[in-house]
Enzyme design. Sequence first.
Site, PDB file in Angstrom:
ATOM      1  N   GLU A 317       0.932  -1.493   0.351  1.00 48.25           N
ATOM      2  CA  GLU A 317      -0.099  -0.368  -0.310  1.00 48.25           C
ATOM      3  C   GLU A 317       0.752   1.590   0.044  1.00 48.25           C
ATOM      4  OE1 GLU A 317      -3.391   2.002   2.535  1.00 48.25           O
ATOM      5  OE2 GLU A 317      -2.296   0.363   3.436  1.00 48.25           O
ATOM      6  N   HIS A 318       1.860   1.316   0.931  1.00 47.78           N
ATOM      7  CA  HIS A 318       2.461   2.223   1.269  1.00 47.78           C
ATOM      8  C   HIS A 318       4.079   1.904   0.731  1.00 47.78           C
ATOM      9  CE1 HIS A 318      -0.629   3.590   4.028  1.00 47.78           C
ATOM     10  NE2 HIS A 318      -0.597   4.871   3.361  1.00 47.78           N
TER      11      HIS A 318
END
Length: 434
Positions: A317-318
């Site tokens: 995600e990040h």
Amino acid sequence: MSQPLKRAVAPETAADLSQVRETVSQIIADVRSRGDEAVREYSGKFDGWQPEEFRLGPEDIERIIAEVDDRVIEDIRFVQRQVRTFAQHQRDSLTDIEVETLPGVHLGQRHIPVSASGAYVPGGRYPLTASAHMTIVTAKVAGVPRVAACTPPIRGEVPKATIAAMHLAGADEIYLLGGVQAVAALAMGTETIGRVDMLAGPGNAYVAEAKRQLFGEVGIDLFAGPTEILVIADETADPFVVAVDLLSQAEHGPDSPAVLITTSEQLGREVLAHIEEILPGMPTRDMAGPAWRDHGEIHVVADTDAAFALADTFASEHVEVLTAEPRKALDAMRDYGALFLGEGTCVSYGDKVIGTNHVLPTRGAARYTGGLWVGKFLKTVTYQEVTDRASSALLGEICGRASRVELFEGHARSGDVRAAKYGSAELTWSKERW
């Protein structure tokens, strides 16, 4: 190849979600059948909240906002300006087009906002005020005329800052309502809550499952799981900063993966030591501790190219890039929700203040989708117009032949009609013939 300094002891698996699925299915069916009565019942059961009306009126909102500290309001306005500015640039990049592909053959594309969207702003342990910016401001910039927003009470209290954020973001309706019952009410409609066309916003496992089950009946932003962070670091990185940033996302929940991929074994070991020092004193150690213990990983690789390649397999995600040349990741990587380049940028900025959207793909979904953005609230639709008789006749002849290859005689005749009426085909146009 990589050398693991720490492996996840409880890696993500296709865990048995049967109980969650069954519970969510029952609630959705009940809300579908009994509407407001069921919503009120579940709100009382799960949140201890059964007001006469879940929707906050203008006077309620005004009173609640008046009790929020001026600095908090100022900060909310600042962050929403950042989100609005970036979303507006995204919207401006999407233009309507019309082209003429043959004489008199006009093909067009338009971007039309959905008529109504629902914004779910989580509460629970953490009142995620920032989610109001991401789900409401972005929808409004897209041009959505009606945004209905829900957030749950927190231990029986009104989350004042969240209500302020929802109002300032431009929500047309604000409901003090959470959980599956809120998502179901927005998706299907009840006696007092109008249905929406699109649902956006993060939530716990039950909210995520409700969105999954309702998808198709209503549009959704994406399927979201536990928050993830992956840090790519070389020998130039500050190990203390790396440790802090890993734990900053681990505090989201006990199942949040936090991964470090580094070209320096020494840095990896220093990060491990810093985490062991920092964790005991963290106010959120009850979440961050299990997350790091069970889902934390450190991998040592030969060089940054190997780091980028390994990071893509996680499709996190990040992805935070703390290397001597962080912008190399822009060309080297392709599977991530959002990139954070250099030590001056952290994932927490994306979560809270910088202006890009924090609703992002998890569980490997970055392999096939990006996160929430202004385009999610738009329907890209096409239109066609043929004004040249000769072009229509040509298309009709080819349509007839192509359709008969597929044994679609009705389609073929639709083309034949135009070929005969507008062209010099052997067929003679007459209504009786068809």
